[in-house]
Design a protein around this motif. Structure first.
Motif, PDB file in Angstrom:
ATOM      1  N   TYR A 161     108.691 -54.954 -24.577  1.00  0.00           N
ATOM      2  CA  TYR A 161     109.735 -53.965 -24.309  1.00  0.00           C
ATOM      3  C   TYR A 161     109.120 -52.592 -24.015  1.00  0.00           C
ATOM      4  CZ  TYR A 161     114.018 -51.235 -25.150  1.00  0.00           C
ATOM      5  OH  TYR A 161     115.081 -50.381 -25.034  1.00  0.00           O
ATOM      6  N   ALA A 162     108.108 -52.216 -24.813  1.00  0.00           N
ATOM      7  CA  ALA A 162     107.444 -50.920 -24.608  1.00  0.00           C
ATOM      8  C   ALA A 162     106.674 -50.894 -23.296  1.00  0.00           C
ATOM      9  CB  ALA A 162     106.512 -50.634 -25.784  1.00  0.00           C
ATOM     10  N   GLU A 163     105.997 -52.002 -22.984  1.00  0.00           N
ATOM     11  CA  GLU A 163     105.215 -52.069 -21.747  1.00  0.00           C
ATOM     12  C   GLU A 163     106.086 -51.856 -20.514  1.00  0.00           C
ATOM     13  OE1 GLU A 163     102.913 -55.549 -21.243  1.00  0.00           O
ATOM     14  OE2 GLU A 163     101.196 -54.758 -22.339  1.00  0.00           O
ATOM     15  N   LYS A 164     107.274 -52.457 -20.536  1.00  0.00           N
ATOM     16  CA  LYS A 164     108.183 -52.327 -19.395  1.00  0.00           C
ATOM     17  C   LYS A 164     108.601 -50.884 -19.173  1.00  0.00           C
ATOM     18  CE  LYS A 164     110.145 -56.975 -19.669  1.00  0.00           C
ATOM     19  NZ  LYS A 164     111.367 -57.775 -19.967  1.00  0.00           N
ATOM     20  N   ARG A 165     108.513 -50.064 -20.217  1.00  0.00           N
ATOM     21  CA  ARG A 165     108.903 -48.657 -20.120  1.00  0.00           C
ATOM     22  C   ARG A 165     107.692 -47.739 -20.001  1.00  0.00           C
ATOM     23  NH1 ARG A 165     112.373 -51.731 -21.676  1.00  0.00           N
ATOM     24  NH2 ARG A 165     114.618 -51.338 -21.638  1.00  0.00           N
ATOM     25  N   ILE A 167     104.972 -47.571 -21.816  1.00  0.00           N
ATOM     26  CA  ILE A 167     104.456 -47.064 -23.097  1.00  0.00           C
ATOM     27  C   ILE A 167     103.283 -47.921 -23.534  1.00  0.00           C
ATOM     28  CG2 ILE A 167     104.988 -46.714 -25.545  1.00  0.00           C
ATOM     29  CD1 ILE A 167     107.903 -46.223 -24.697  1.00  0.00           C
ATOM     30  N   ASP A 196     112.201 -48.849 -32.114  1.00  0.00           N
ATOM     31  CA  ASP A 196     113.163 -48.439 -31.083  1.00  0.00           C
ATOM     32  C   ASP A 196     113.326 -46.919 -31.046  1.00  0.00           C
ATOM     33  OD1 ASP A 196     113.584 -51.014 -30.284  1.00  0.00           O
ATOM     34  OD2 ASP A 196     115.442 -51.287 -31.421  1.00  0.00           O
ATOM     35  N   ILE A 199     110.300 -45.464 -29.332  1.00  0.00           N
ATOM     36  CA  ILE A 199     110.369 -45.702 -27.881  1.00  0.00           C
ATOM     37  C   ILE A 199     111.340 -44.722 -27.231  1.00  0.00           C
ATOM     38  CG2 ILE A 199     111.159 -47.343 -26.129  1.00  0.00           C
ATOM     39  CD1 ILE A 199     109.985 -49.579 -27.869  1.00  0.00           C
ATOM     40  N   HIS A 203     110.867 -41.324 -24.184  1.00  0.00           N
ATOM     41  CA  HIS A 203     111.433 -41.491 -22.841  1.00  0.00           C
ATOM     42  C   HIS A 203     111.385 -40.207 -22.012  1.00  0.00           C
ATOM     43  CE1 HIS A 203     115.070 -39.560 -24.402  1.00  0.00           C
ATOM     44  NE2 HIS A 203     115.503 -39.444 -23.173  1.00  0.00           N
ATOM     45  N   ARG A 209     102.133 -41.970 -22.748  1.00  0.00           N
ATOM     46  CA  ARG A 209     103.046 -42.326 -23.836  1.00  0.00           C
ATOM     47  C   ARG A 209     102.338 -43.290 -24.786  1.00  0.00           C
ATOM     48  NH1 ARG A 209     108.487 -43.865 -20.381  1.00  0.00           N
ATOM     49  NH2 ARG A 209     108.806 -41.851 -19.375  1.00  0.00           N
TER      50      ARG A 209
END
Length: 289
Positions: A161-165, A167, A196, A199, A203, A209
């Motif tokens: 989830y973090a990688e997709k953003r 981070i 969460d 993360i 943003h 990040r």
């Protein structure tokens, strides 16, 4: 177990049924009372006394039933939330299992590609290919260091989830969490909410990040630390962060995440505290062994 978890608890139908039954009961009492007063002059004293006793008895039953309904409604909500968390944890474990099976399935293919590149003396290509495969395997291995499958699956899910953003999330695990007295689904709620939040805090940051999750222990405590390089949390709101309903996310926040974290940790004899400056924000918690 999977079949059981796939059956949704329909609380709304249960609530509607309960409310309808109570309305029927209440309506019956009102009808009896109105009927009693409409024929009051025609009743003798003894009959009037019996009807009063009957009405009081039904009213007492309705009040008792209402209390039981409120209690059962609270327990039903509690169990339903637990069910949702367990279902989510199971889904994460299944996703992790699929990833591991996919890696195992592709392992021979990777070896064949590397072997062919070596035969062709394409050493630089072979090295580049190995680096990519190694990084993919390393991502999963980072999350497979505890004896708790649900926690491992959560860390893996949050890593993706973090990688997709954009981070860069680092997981440092030096404890197997053996003997952790918090149920898996509760501890996943704690870690999930904390990660969460971090993360979300990142943003607004354009680049570099960084998010670090540490799970470790000492002689007396299991400890966790969630660290990010997002903006500093103002001093005037730090004491309010764990209050129910307080949020820094505006309309996107409910003000429940950190309050839930605090409640769970303290319920199991632990605590959590915050440090924040212009460089890093750290949430650190501990739970007694």
């Amino acid at each position: 177990m999977k079949k059981r978890l796939n059956k949704n608890l329909n609380i709304n139908k249960t609530i509607i049924t309960i409310v309808m039954l109570n309305i029927i009961q209440l309506g019956s009492i009102i009808a009896i009372v109105l009927f009693k007063y409409s024929i009051k002059k025609q009743l003798v004293k003894e009959e009037n006394f019996k009807i009063n006793i009957f009405i009081y008895l039904i009213l007492s039953i309705v009040i008792l039933n209402g209390f039981i309904i409120v209690r059962d409604f609270y327990l039903l909500n509690k169990h339903n939330y637990r069910y949702d968390m367990m279902k989510k944890s199971l889904e994460q474990v299944e996703n992790l299992n699929k990833t591991l099976r996919a890696q195992r399935h592709d392992f021979m293919n990777h070896l064949q590609v590397v072997y062919s590149l070596m035969e062709l003396e394409e050493y630089n290509e072979a090295q580049g290919y190995i680096d990519k495969v190694f990084k993919d395997i390393q991502k999963v291995n980072k999350a497979l260091k505890t004896l708790n499958p649900a926690v491992n699956a959560l860390l893996q899910a949050k890593l993706l989830y973090a990688e997709k953003r954009g981070i860069n999330m680092e997981i440092v695990v030096t404890s197997q969490l053996k003997g952790l007295k918090i149920p898996s689904w509760e501890f996943c709620r704690v870690l999930g909410n904390m990660i969460d939040n971090s993360i979300f805090a990142l943003h607004e940051k354009d680049k570099n990040r960084l998010l670090q999750v540490e799970l470790y222990e000492d002689v007396k405590m299991y400890r966790f630390r969630i660290k990010n390089n997002g903006p500093e949390i103002p001093k005037d709101i730090r004491s309010k962060l764990f209050d129910v309903g307080f949020t820094t996310k505006g309309e996107r926040g409910e003000g429940m995440g950190l309050a839930i974290v605090k409640q769970i940790i303290t319920n199991y004899g632990g605590d959590i505290y915050l440090q924040s400056d212009e460089n890093v924000t750290v949430f650190e918690g501990w739970i007694k062994k």
